[in-house]
Design an enzyme around this catalytic site. Structure first.
Site: not given
Length: 223
Positions: A65, A67, A78, A187
């Site tokens: 998703d 930010y 990221f 993760h």
């Protein structure tokens, strides 16, 4: 329907833009962006594709998703825009990079330098409502990004897929491992990383070793 996406991707994903789900998705996203604050900026929704044309893809990193804080999302998973504080997951990515290949931790969290070398930084969902994580999930984006992964798997060879965390592993489950390198780990979020599921995966050096073995240029991970 005119989708402003890099031309090579328009060529391989053109059928998706004509499907009912994508038309519904487009209407939903337009309404969201006109009725409230959403991220990334409209011009950056397809940044992952714009920075990394289809034929240039060497590595794929899957996120989930964008930010949802002000000024963070820039359309690459990221990654954050210039001058924005690095989120915890990105800090852990840079720490692993430092441990793996002794690259100094960069001051900036903008990963465009990776994308421009052929690292497709693809979120499963390309938009989000401000301050509401996951608010644009299950609206059609996942079908579109599944199609992108599928076309890479089917039409390209010797691509490195980096699948970090359970969600990415599930999304990449159908990648053809007979002609691509698929690396998996936990993760980079603190919850996973602090349980020993992220640090030490050495995905950056493993990626470059593989690329060199097949005669391709390694990625300069140092930003």
């Amino acid at each position: 329907m005119d989708v402003k996406i890099e031309q090579s991707w328009k060529g391989v994903l053109g059928e998706e833009f004509e499907k009912d789900y994508f038309k519904q998705l487009t209407a939903f996203v337009k309404h969201e962006y006109t009725s409230g604050k959403c991220f990334p900026p409209g011009s950056r929704i397809f940044s992952a594709f714009d920075h990394t044309p289809f034929e240039d893809v060497q590595v794929v990193i899957l996120g989930q998703d964008p930010y949802h804080g002000p000024g963070q999302a820039n359309g690459l998973c990221f990654s954050v825009q210039d001058g924005i504080t690095k989120p915890p997951s990105l800090i852990n990515i840079f720490r692993e990079l430092q441990n793996d290949i002794q690259a100094p931790i960069p001051e900036n969290g903008n990963l465009e330098g990776w994308a421009d070398q052929g690292v497709l930084l693809l979120n499963a969902t390309l938009t989000v409502r401000a301050h509401q994580a996951g608010s644009h999930q299950n609206k059609g984006w996942e079908l579109f990004t599944d199609a992108a992964i599928r076309v890479i798997s089917e039409q390209r060879e010797n691509i490195v897929f980096l699948l970090w965390g359970g969600y990415a592993k599930k999304k990449g489950a159908k990648i053809d491992k007979s002609k691509h390198l698929v690396l998996t780990s936990g993760h980079p979020s603190p919850l996973s990383a602090n349980r020993g599921l992220w640090f030490g995966n050495k995905h950056f050096s493993k990626t470059n070793t593989y690329l060199k073995e097949i005669g391709k240029e390694p990625i300069n991970w140092q930003l």
